[in-house]
Design an enzyme around this catalytic site. Structure first.
Site, PDB file in Angstrom:
ATOM      1  N   ASP A   1      40.288  40.326  41.224  1.00 18.73           N
ATOM      2  CA  ASP A   1      39.091  41.166  41.243  1.00 18.73           C
ATOM      3  C   ASP A   1      38.829  41.515  42.713  1.00 18.73           C
ATOM      4  O   ASP A   1      38.420  40.654  43.500  1.00 18.73           O
ATOM      5  CB  ASP A   1      37.936  40.377  40.623  1.00 18.73           C
TER       6      ASP A   1
ATOM      7  N   GLN B   1      34.824  43.211  45.891  1.00 14.18           N
ATOM      8  CA  GLN B   1      34.150  42.971  47.178  1.00 14.18           C
ATOM      9  C   GLN B   1      35.121  42.891  48.339  1.00 14.18           C
ATOM     10  O   GLN B   1      34.702  42.671  49.475  1.00 14.18           O
ATOM     11  CB  GLN B   1      33.317  41.679  47.117  1.00 14.18           C
TER      12      GLN B   1
ATOM     13  N   CYS C   1      24.568  38.265  39.255  1.00 12.31           N
ATOM     14  CA  CYS C   1      25.572  38.198  38.157  1.00 12.31           C
ATOM     15  C   CYS C   1      26.546  37.052  38.366  1.00 12.31           C
ATOM     16  O   CYS C   1      27.749  37.167  38.059  1.00 12.31           O
ATOM     17  CB  CYS C   1      26.338  39.506  37.998  1.00 12.31           C
TER      18      CYS C   1
END
Ligand code: PLP
Length: 406
Positions: free
Chosen positions: A199, A202, A364
Site C-alpha cells: 500500500d 502515503q 482509519c
C-alpha cells in the site's frame, strides 16, 4: 533550484483566509491540494477533448484515448513498471486493495494465511477480513512496539507454505512511520510463495518508487494524495499474476466478446477496467507526475523531511506533548497528543479557528489507537508547498490550545 514561493504560487487555494487567518494547510495525508498544472489539464480536458475512450471512431474519442494512454505510460515510468499494461486505473487505494482481495479469491483456500501489519489503514485490513470470510483463510498481524516499529521477527516464525498473501503499507498514514518493506519482502520471498502487496498511499507523495527493484507483486496508491484529482488511483500488478487472476468488476470495456452463453475477457489492462473510466482525472494524474518531476523527488523529500524534523523539535519543546512513533524513521506526518487533553478534536477545533487545517481522530487506524489506548491523535502532515513559518504557526496554535483546554 528549490523555490518555495514559486511552488506555492501554483496552488491558488493556499492564498485564502480561513476564519480570518491565512490558511495553513497541514492535512496532506488526507488529501493534497492541486497545482495549476493539474487544474489546467483537467479544464483543458473538459473544454477541449471530453469524449468516451476506447470506443469511438471520432476524433475527440481518439484524442481522449491517446491522452489517457499517454498518462498510463507516464505512470509506468514514474513507478518503473516493466509494461504499461501492468498499470491499472482505479479510483484510489481502497479500490485497488479491494480489487486484489476479490480477484485472488479463487487462489485462496481454507486455512491459508494472510499477513498484514498492526500499522495498516482500515482499507488494508477489511478487504482481507472479507477474503478470509469468503474462503476460511486466517489473518495474521505483524506486531509493533511502543515506538510504532514493526516487529518483523514475527515473519521468521510465521511465514510458511500456508502464507498466501503479505500486505503492508510502505508508510503509515497515522504515524508517518516508514516500514522496512525491503526486509519484509526479502523475508517473505525466502520463506514462502506468498504474493506481496504494498500500500503506497502515503509513500508515493514523498519518495521515489521503483516497483521492479522493490520486487512486490502489487503496488497501490491514490492520485489525490499526490496532487492529482480525487477519484484517481493506480493498481500496479506483475503481468504474470494479473493474467492469472479473475476480474473484479464485470461490464463494458473489460470484455473481448460477450454473449448470453459465454463472455471472454479483454487483454490487460482493460480486463480490470470495467465501465467508463475517470478520463479527465486519469489524464490529470499524468500532469501531477509532471508537477512532481519538475521539482524533483530529491528536492521534495529533502524539503519535507526538513519540515518534519523542525516540527518535531519545536513541538517537543511543549510540556506534556507526546509524539507517537517519535523515535522511528518517519516521513510526512507528525501525530501527537497533549497530556491531560483527552479529546484530540478539541485541539483540532481551536487550530481551525486559527486557520490551521490538521486531522484529528483515529485516521482509519483504530487498531493503532487501541494499541496506545487513546481515542485519536492530532495529525499534521506535510506536502512540498508547506513552509517553516507554517510550522511555527502550528506550534504557537498548539500552545494556545493547550492553555485554553487545560
Ligand atoms: N492506505 C493508506 C496508508 C492511506 O493513508 C489511505 C488514505 O488515507 C488509504 C489506504 C485509502 O486511500 P483512499 O481513501 O484514497 O482510497
Amino acid at each position: 533550484m528549490f523555490d518555495i514561493q514559486n511552488i506555492r504560487s501554483q496552488f491558488p487555494i493556499l492564498s485564502q483566509k480561513i476564519n480570518g487567518k491565512d490558511l495553513v494547510y497541514l492535512d496532506n495525508a488526507a488529501t493534497s491540494q492541486k497545482p495549476l498544472l493539474v487544474l489546467d489539464c483537467w479544464m483543458k480536458y473538459y473544454t477541449e477533448i471530453n469524449a468516451n475512450v476506447h470506443r469511438g471512431i471520432h476524433t475527440l474519442s481518439q484524442l481522449a484515448t491517446e491522452e489517457m494512454e499517454l498518462s498510463r505510460r507516464k505512470i509506468q515510468k514514474f513507478i518503473n513498471a516493466k509494461h504499461d499494461f501492468e498499470v491499472i486505473f482505479t479510483k484510489g487505494t481502497t479500490e485497488g486493495l479491494n480489487l486484489i482481495a476479490y480477484s485472488l479469491t479463487n487462489l485462496i483456500k481454507k486455512d491459508d494465511e494472510i499477513i498484514i501489519s498492526y500499522l495498516e489503514h482500515h482499507s488494508n485490513i477489511v478487504p482481507w477480513q472479507m477474503l478470509c470470510q469468503r474462503t476460511g483463510a486466517k489473518l495474521k498481524v505483524i506486531p509493533m512496539d511502543e515506538n510504532g516499529v514493526l516487529q518483523i521477527d514475527f515473519l521468521d516464525k510465521n511465514l510458511s507454505e500456508k502464507t498466501k498473501i503479505v500486505s503492508v503499507n510502505q508508510v503509515s498514514n497515522a504515524l508517518g512511520i516508514v516500514n522496512p518493506i525491503d526486509e519484509i519482502i526479502s523475508k517473505t520471498r525466502a520463506n514462502s510463495n506468498a504474493l506481496i502487496v504494498i500500500d503506497g498511499a502515503q509513500s508515493v507523495p514523498h519518495m521515489k518508487i521503483d516497483v521492479q527493484k522493490m520486487d512486490c507483486d502489487f503496488f497501490v496508491f491514490s492520485g489525490h494524495k499526490m496532487y492529482a484529482p480525487m477519484g484517481t488511483g493506480i493498481l500496479y500488478g506483475k503481468e504474470e499474476i494479473l493474467r492469472k487472476i479473475q476480474p473484479f468488476h464485470g461490464g463494458g470495456e473489460m470484455i473481448a466478446s460477450c454473449s448470453f452463453e459465454k463472455t471472454t475477457y479483454a487483454d490487460l489492462p482493460f480486463k480490470f477496467e470495467a465501465g467508463t473510466p475517470n478520463v479527465g482525472g486519469n489524464i490529470s494524474l499524468g500532469a501531477a507526475i509532471d508537477f512532481m518531476e519538475n521539482i524533483g523527488h530529491e528536492n521534495i523529500q529533502n524539503h519535507e523531511n526538513a519540515l518534519l524534523d523542525y516540527a518535531q523539535k519545536k513541538l517537543l519543546e511543549i510540556d506534556g506533548l507526546r509524539i507517537y512513533g517519535e523515535k522511528a524513521k518517519r516521513t510526512g506526518v507528525v501525530s501527537f497528543n497533549l497530556e491531560g487533553i483527552g479529546i484530540a478534536s478539541d485541539v483540532g477545533m481551536i487550530l481551525d479557528k486559527l486557520g490551521i487545517a490538521v486531522r484529528t481522530g483515529h485516521h482509519c487506524t483504530q487498531p493503532i489507537m487501541d494499541f496506545f489506548d487513546i481515542a485519536g491523535t492530532v495529525r499534521a502532515s506535510f506536502a512540498v508547498y508547506n513552509t517553516f513559518e507554517e510550522v511555527d504557526i502550528l506550534v504557537e496554535g498548539v500552545k494556545k490550545a493547550q492553555k485554553m483546554l487545560s
